[in-house]
Design a protein around this motif. Structure first.
Motif, PDB file in Angstrom:
ATOM      1  N   GLU A  50       4.197   8.328   5.948  1.00  0.00           N
ATOM      2  CA  GLU A  50       5.214   7.602   6.711  1.00  0.00           C
ATOM      3  C   GLU A  50       5.492   6.220   6.102  1.00  0.00           C
ATOM      4  N   ARG A 122       8.710   5.320  10.782  1.00  0.00           N
ATOM      5  CA  ARG A 122       8.391   6.538  11.528  1.00  0.00           C
ATOM      6  C   ARG A 122       9.220   7.702  10.986  1.00  0.00           C
ATOM      7  N   GLU A 124      10.386  11.666  11.304  1.00  0.00           N
ATOM      8  CA  GLU A 124      10.561  12.775  12.244  1.00  0.00           C
ATOM      9  C   GLU A 124      10.800  14.059  11.446  1.00  0.00           C
ATOM     10  N   GLN A 126      10.943  17.318  12.957  1.00  0.00           N
ATOM     11  CA  GLN A 126      11.255  18.444  13.827  1.00  0.00           C
ATOM     12  C   GLN A 126      12.308  19.362  13.212  1.00  0.00           C
ATOM     13  N   ASP A 131      16.422  17.801   7.928  1.00  0.00           N
ATOM     14  CA  ASP A 131      16.246  16.550   8.650  1.00  0.00           C
ATOM     15  C   ASP A 131      16.924  15.385   7.933  1.00  0.00           C
ATOM     16  N   GLN A 133      16.403  11.181   7.689  1.00  0.00           N
ATOM     17  CA  GLN A 133      15.434  10.124   7.973  1.00  0.00           C
ATOM     18  C   GLN A 133      16.083   8.748   7.909  1.00  0.00           C
ATOM     19  N   TYR A 188      10.465   2.345  15.976  1.00  0.00           N
ATOM     20  CA  TYR A 188       9.156   2.564  16.573  1.00  0.00           C
ATOM     21  C   TYR A 188       8.987   1.821  17.897  1.00  0.00           C
TER      22      TYR A 188
END
Length: 273
Positions: A50, A122, A124, A126, A131, A133, A188
């Protein structure tokens, strides 16, 4: 200790207190600080840890009433105590200050900060491998929002350089967009802070809400976006696995009485994976 030494120390402390008081009185509260964040280069995006590697230039400008001084001294003059909140330990910074006298009452202070290293973000996953970012630089002040206000510099907005798009190190895996979004809240912070009703039972009242908002630390967040290239994983991962799976069917072409050959061929394919 002699009386002369103690008197000298007392005079020095009095002078420092007077300098601090003069520095505080040299600005009008809340102080508006105009921020511009430029992404000079972006390196590897490490989704496992991360973090991402980048080089940025942050230009901050504000006014004060010390028009009698041509040079800015961050120890004696008023200092907003700016820092990069999501910078990791390996980030190296170079900070320069410049003062320009505008008239008899005001001068403009410009702080130029060059930072290079890894920044925490952070991640993600999912929607992997489709995705998108966020790569953010969170610039903050140690003072509260009731004392300073970090806003976008409208004369020089935050941006990402055109050369950065072509020199992006992970461009085989990621597509970097030439868009920078600015806000006053980090990614965050969302979901990690209690709701206002949980913080203060009287938050529904305007005075309570205003008091809570002013107690927060002032922040300015510049975010650029990158989306994962699914073709990279389709070619380098799925295609090879599919090819090896097809080759495993060749084991059935061997006669059943040649069990040792079948076993050796199966183990060879397993080791190939």
């Amino acid at each position: 200790m002699s009386d002369s030494d103690s008197e000298k120390k007392r005079k020095n402390s009095d002078e420092s207190d007077s300098d601090d008081e003069e520095a505080v009185n040299s600005v009008q509260w809340p102080v508006q600080i105009r921020i511009s964040i430029e992404f000079l280069s972006i390196g590897e995006v490490d989704t496992l840890n991360e973090k991402f590697h980048a080089e940025v230039r942050i230009i901050s400008k504000w006014f004060d009433n010390r028009s009698d001084k041509k040079k800015y001294d961050r120890k004696k003059d008023w200092n907003p105590n700016l820092f990069i909140e999501n910078a990791m330990h390996d980030v190296k910074e170079k900070i320069k200050h410049k003062a320009i006298i505008l008239d008899k009452e005001r001068r403009e202070i410009t702080e130029t900060r060059l930072a290079k290293g890894n920044f925490w973000e952070r991640i993600e996953l999912q929607n992997f491998p489709l995705d998108t970012q966020e790569l953010s630089i969170t610039f903050a002040s140690k003072l509260k929002t009731s004392q300073v206000s970090l806003v976008q510099n409208q004369k020089k907005i935050s941006t990402i350089y055109f050369e950065t798009l072509h020199s992006f190190r992970d461009q085989q895996k990621w597509k970097l967009y030439k868009m920078v979004n600015v806000s006053q809240q980090a990614s965050y912070d969302i979901g990690s802070i209690k709701s206002i009703n949980e913080i203060d039972a009287e938050a529904n009242e305007f005075d309570g809400l205003n008091r809570i908002m002013k107690s927060k630390r002032a922040k300015f967040v510049a975010t650029c976006f990158c989306s994962r290239r699914p073709a990279y994983y389709l070619i380098n991962c799925f295609s090879f696995n599919f090819l090896i799976t097809c080759l495993s069917l060749t084991i059935f072409s061997l006669e059943t009485r040649l069990a040792p050959n079948r076993i050796s061929g199966t183990f060879t394919l397993i080791l190939t994976r």
